[in-house]
Scaffold this active site. Structure first.
Site, PDB file in Angstrom:
ATOM      1  N   ASP A 106      33.567  28.402  76.743  1.00  0.00           N
ATOM      2  CA  ASP A 106      32.962  29.229  75.708  1.00  0.00           C
ATOM      3  C   ASP A 106      32.473  30.507  76.407  1.00  0.00           C
ATOM      4  OD1 ASP A 106      31.599  29.977  73.257  1.00  0.00           O
ATOM      5  OD2 ASP A 106      29.757  29.300  74.238  1.00  0.00           O
ATOM      6  N   ASP A 148      29.705  33.169  74.961  1.00  0.00           N
ATOM      7  CA  ASP A 148      28.296  33.493  74.770  1.00  0.00           C
ATOM      8  C   ASP A 148      27.394  32.339  75.198  1.00  0.00           C
ATOM      9  OD1 ASP A 148      28.174  36.016  72.381  1.00  0.00           O
ATOM     10  OD2 ASP A 148      30.043  35.081  73.001  1.00  0.00           O
ATOM     11  N   SER A 189      36.244  31.971  72.356  1.00  0.00           N
ATOM     12  CA  SER A 189      34.922  32.416  71.915  1.00  0.00           C
ATOM     13  C   SER A 189      34.813  32.599  70.415  1.00  0.00           C
ATOM     14  CB  SER A 189      34.590  33.753  72.611  1.00  0.00           C
ATOM     15  OG  SER A 189      33.388  34.283  72.120  1.00  0.00           O
TER      16      SER A 189
END
EC number: 3.1.3.3
Length: 311
Positions: free
Chosen positions: A93, A95, A182
């Site tokens: 991922d 963030d 993402s």
């Protein structure tokens, strides 16, 4: 049913895993029924492997461990198979995983709506809100933000998580493929792909339009194309493994949010990185240290082996 070998790894959050902690955990294991402590191995002064032979599966052993750790160490339970160290594909991922920030909140600051966006993000990452719905609500709040210098300004603010460059560089040296999937946005996922030398990036596309009064390009307040949500991440991980000829057992998903759990579920293994409590409870494993380089311990690497990889 034949006995299955399981490895339990202790990773201290601090500077050292004490002999008292190891001794206490050893006693705990010896008190378990139908579990034989077969071997031990020091990975570093902070990480230690306990190899178990048992007819119980990983889920049962993991449940037995309960809340061991008390916030000072992580306890990781997994099969001790050839795939533990032999990783062919690791997906991250972005963030709050590859980077410390949530990009959408950085963008929201340009419209003074970061508090509203952050509240929705928190609920979505804690698996309390449907991700597609939360993304739609948050992106709508970005409508009208000028894009001329936006992306470059945001890229300059991104801070890569401690240990990520070392982890990705070391994995690449083993021939492992790396990807970022993402729920954020394409310009920044592609930026991280370039910065870290990853093999693949996928994220959401922000729609833009021309402001009728100024003639400047601004955000439209919605995304284009398929949303990169949990189901998309899971499907993409499987597609990437197939494309690169990687057995699913040799794949890993690393993330912090509820929308990372589906990919963790289809991958060979999953790591919840400093995640919300609900995500940690549902993930195959959790890692709550300062440096993501500590994932090497989960994969069975010693400090000496890590140093060799990072030369």
């Amino acid at each position: 049913m034949s006995s299955a070998e399981i490895v339990v790894t202790l990773i201290a959050h601090g500077s050292e895993l004490s002999e008292q902690t190891k001794s206490g955990f050893r006693a705990f294991l010896n008190d378990l029924s139908d579990v034989e402590l077969e071997q031990e191995k020091a990975l570093s002064v902070r990480a230690y492997d306990f190899f178990l032979r048992t007819q119980k599966d990983v889920a049962v052993i993991k449940e037995t461990m309960g809340s061991l750790g008390n916030g000072i160490l992580d306890v990781i339970v997994q099969k001790n198979s050839e795939w533990r160290k032999k990783k062919g594909l690791v997906v991250f991922d972005m963030d709050s995983t590859l980077i410390y920030q949530e990009v959408i909140e950085l963008i929201a600051a340009y419209a003074q709506v970061e508090d509203r966006v952050a509240e929705i993000t928190e609920r979505a990452m804690n698996n309390e809100l449907d991700f597609k719905q939360s993304l739609q609500e948050r992106v709508a709040l970005l409508k009208g933000i000028k894009t001329a210098t936006l992306y470059d300004e945001i890229k300059a603010k991104l801070r890569v998580t401690e240990g990520v460059p070392e982890l990705t560089r070391g994995l690449q040296k083993t021939g492992c493929k790396l990807a970022v999937l993402s729920g954020g946005f394409t310009p920044f996922a592609n930026h991280m792909k370039e910065v870290l030398g990853l093999d693949f990036a996928r994220a959401n596309v922000l729609a833009t339009e021309t402001d009728a009064s100024t003639g400047e390009e601004v955000l439209s307040g919605y995304t284009l194309g398929d949303v990169v949500d949990g189901e998309c991440k899971a499907a993409t991980l499987i597609e990437l493994a197939r494309e690169h000829g990687v057995p699913i057992e040799a794949t890993v998903m690393v993330g912090d949010g509820g929308n990372d759990l589906p990919a963790m579920g289809v991958a060979g293994f999953g790591i919840a990185w400093n995640a919300k409590p609900k995500v940690q409870a549902a993930a195959p494993s959790k890692l709550n240290t300062r440096s993501m380089q500590d994932a090497f311990y989960i994969f069975g690497y010693t400090d000496g082996e890590i140093q060799e990889l990072l030369k």
